[in-house]
Design a protein around this motif. Structure first.
Motif, PDB file in Angstrom:
ATOM      1  N   GLY A  40      78.534  44.031  46.324  1.00  0.00           N
ATOM      2  CA  GLY A  40      78.772  44.763  45.086  1.00  0.00           C
ATOM      3  C   GLY A  40      80.231  45.126  44.968  1.00  0.00           C
ATOM      4  O   GLY A  40      80.929  45.282  45.973  1.00  0.00           O
ATOM      5  N   PRO A  41      80.731  45.276  43.738  1.00  0.00           N
ATOM      6  CA  PRO A  41      82.122  45.680  43.538  1.00  0.00           C
ATOM      7  C   PRO A  41      82.345  47.120  43.989  1.00  0.00           C
ATOM      8  O   PRO A  41      81.391  47.870  44.222  1.00  0.00           O
ATOM      9  CB  PRO A  41      82.323  45.526  42.025  1.00  0.00           C
ATOM     10  CG  PRO A  41      80.948  45.698  41.457  1.00  0.00           C
ATOM     11  CD  PRO A  41      80.010  45.103  42.464  1.00  0.00           C
ATOM     12  N   ALA A  44      80.087  50.400  43.139  1.00  0.00           N
ATOM     13  CA  ALA A  44      78.757  49.938  42.724  1.00  0.00           C
ATOM     14  C   ALA A  44      77.630  50.762  43.341  1.00  0.00           C
ATOM     15  O   ALA A  44      76.497  50.704  42.875  1.00  0.00           O
ATOM     16  CB  ALA A  44      78.568  48.465  43.090  1.00  0.00           C
ATOM     17  N   ASP A 213      75.188  46.853  41.334  1.00  0.00           N
ATOM     18  CA  ASP A 213      76.233  47.197  40.377  1.00  0.00           C
ATOM     19  C   ASP A 213      75.781  48.422  39.602  1.00  0.00           C
ATOM     20  O   ASP A 213      74.618  48.520  39.201  1.00  0.00           O
ATOM     21  CB  ASP A 213      76.490  46.020  39.428  1.00  0.00           C
ATOM     22  CG  ASP A 213      77.742  46.226  38.586  1.00  0.00           C
ATOM     23  OD1 ASP A 213      78.629  46.987  39.019  1.00  0.00           O
ATOM     24  OD2 ASP A 213      77.843  45.640  37.492  1.00  0.00           O
ATOM     25  N   ARG A 214      76.685  49.376  39.448  1.00  0.00           N
ATOM     26  CA  ARG A 214      76.413  50.616  38.719  1.00  0.00           C
ATOM     27  C   ARG A 214      75.174  51.342  39.251  1.00  0.00           C
ATOM     28  O   ARG A 214      74.402  51.925  38.506  1.00  0.00           O
ATOM     29  CB  ARG A 214      76.269  50.339  37.223  1.00  0.00           C
ATOM     30  CG  ARG A 214      77.522  49.743  36.600  1.00  0.00           C
ATOM     31  CD  ARG A 214      77.306  49.459  35.109  1.00  0.00           C
ATOM     32  NE  ARG A 214      78.510  48.894  34.505  1.00  0.00           N
ATOM     33  CZ  ARG A 214      78.780  47.603  34.448  1.00  0.00           C
ATOM     34  NH1 ARG A 214      77.937  46.732  34.957  1.00  0.00           N
ATOM     35  NH2 ARG A 214      79.897  47.169  33.897  1.00  0.00           N
ATOM     36  N   SER A 237      75.837  41.182  34.620  1.00  0.00           N
ATOM     37  CA  SER A 237      75.515  41.881  35.855  1.00  0.00           C
ATOM     38  C   SER A 237      76.361  41.403  37.021  1.00  0.00           C
ATOM     39  O   SER A 237      76.487  42.091  38.022  1.00  0.00           O
ATOM     40  CB  SER A 237      74.033  41.691  36.197  1.00  0.00           C
ATOM     41  OG  SER A 237      73.756  40.327  36.457  1.00  0.00           O
ATOM     42  N   ASP A 240      81.855  41.019  37.781  1.00  0.00           N
ATOM     43  CA  ASP A 240      82.920  41.366  38.705  1.00  0.00           C
ATOM     44  C   ASP A 240      83.083  40.336  39.816  1.00  0.00           C
ATOM     45  O   ASP A 240      84.000  40.425  40.618  1.00  0.00           O
ATOM     46  CB  ASP A 240      82.657  42.738  39.321  1.00  0.00           C
ATOM     47  CG  ASP A 240      82.806  43.856  38.302  1.00  0.00           C
ATOM     48  OD1 ASP A 240      83.772  43.797  37.536  1.00  0.00           O
ATOM     49  OD2 ASP A 240      81.958  44.747  38.269  1.00  0.00           O
TER      50      ASP A 240
END
Length: 260
Positions: A40-41, A44, A213-214, A237, A240
């Protein structure tokens, strides 16, 4: 039975500016003997999720079991079943590799002789035998990471968490560490939960990938399936995961997304 199972696992931080939902509801299942790549970025929710699963941070919502124990009600039992290798080394640069391994064994209530035997066994398995009497501060980056992993294995955990294990290592040391992770799973049947920013590492090592993510799971599946599904995709989704390069000059510039 799954070695990790979460349902709506969540964590909200309360700040002066108001609540921050770092993890908004993670549903996750990890099977015994699996190497799971957790991606994940930045921001995230990856690190927050890892800290919850290793009992370093209490969830504010949802439920989870780790190694057969309830994450909230039985944190001590969870800790006995897991090994955790953090991004930064926790070794004392002034003491020897042998001392670090023996001390770790003693902290897990091994007797003196048993701790010495376990230190020698791990040194042999992880290529540290010739370094046992060297100060930890004199080790190379790759050697330090092997020692960190050895310390996480002292008590023979069922589940090993590796947090960005190859960050800062040269390509040769990264490849050696990849081989080590494979051997841990193949020879000991251990489950490995791997967080990484390197897509090649996740692809090379993982049986299955979970992308967050998020604060939620954005995608999951085996690496080949995800590459077929999202390779070159503009799916929001996974946006990134791609880098678009543009220029200001008069010449036309190819803006095809490049996987990074």
């Amino acid at each position: 039975m799954a070695i990790i199972s979460t349902a709506g696992l969540a964590r909200t931080f309360h700040t002066k500016a108001g609540p921050v939902e770092a993890v908004r509801g993670i549903d996750l299942t990890v099977e015994p003997g699996e190497i799971l790549g957790f991606l994940g970025p930045n921001g995230a929710g990856k690190t927050t999720t890892l800290r919850m699963l290793t009992t370093l941070l209490s969830p504010t919502g949802g439920a989870a079991t780790v190694a057969g124990h309830d994450l909230v009600r039985e944190p001590g039992a969870v800790r006995r079943e897991i090994g955790y290798v953090a991004q930064s080394s926790g070794t004392d640069p002034q003491v020897s590799v042998r001392e670090e391994l023996i001390t770790q064994g003693r902290l897990y209530r091994l007797g003196k002789e048993a701790a010495e035997e376990r230190a020698a066994e791990l040194a042999h398995d992880l290529g540290l035998t010739d370094l046992l009497d060297r100060a930890c501060g004199a080790l190379s980056g790759g050697q330090k990471r092997r020692l960190d992993i050895a310390m996480g294995l002292v008590h023979r955990p069922a589940l090993l968490f590796l947090d960005e294990p190859t960050t800062g290592l040269d390509p040769g040391s990264r490849a050696d560490l990849w081989d080590l992770v494979r051997r841990i799973r193949d020879e000991q049947g251990m489950t490995v939960f791997l967080t990484t920013h390197y897509l090649d590492e996740a692809d090379e090592l993982s049986d299955r990938l979970v992308v967050v993510d998020r604060g939620v799971v954005a995608a999951e599946g085996i690496p080949e399936a995800l590459k077929r599904r999202y390779g070159g995709s503009a799916d929001a989704s996974l946006q990134d995961t791609f880098l678009a390069i543009t220029g200001r000059g008069p010449a036309p510039v190819d803006t095809t997304p490049v996987a990074v």
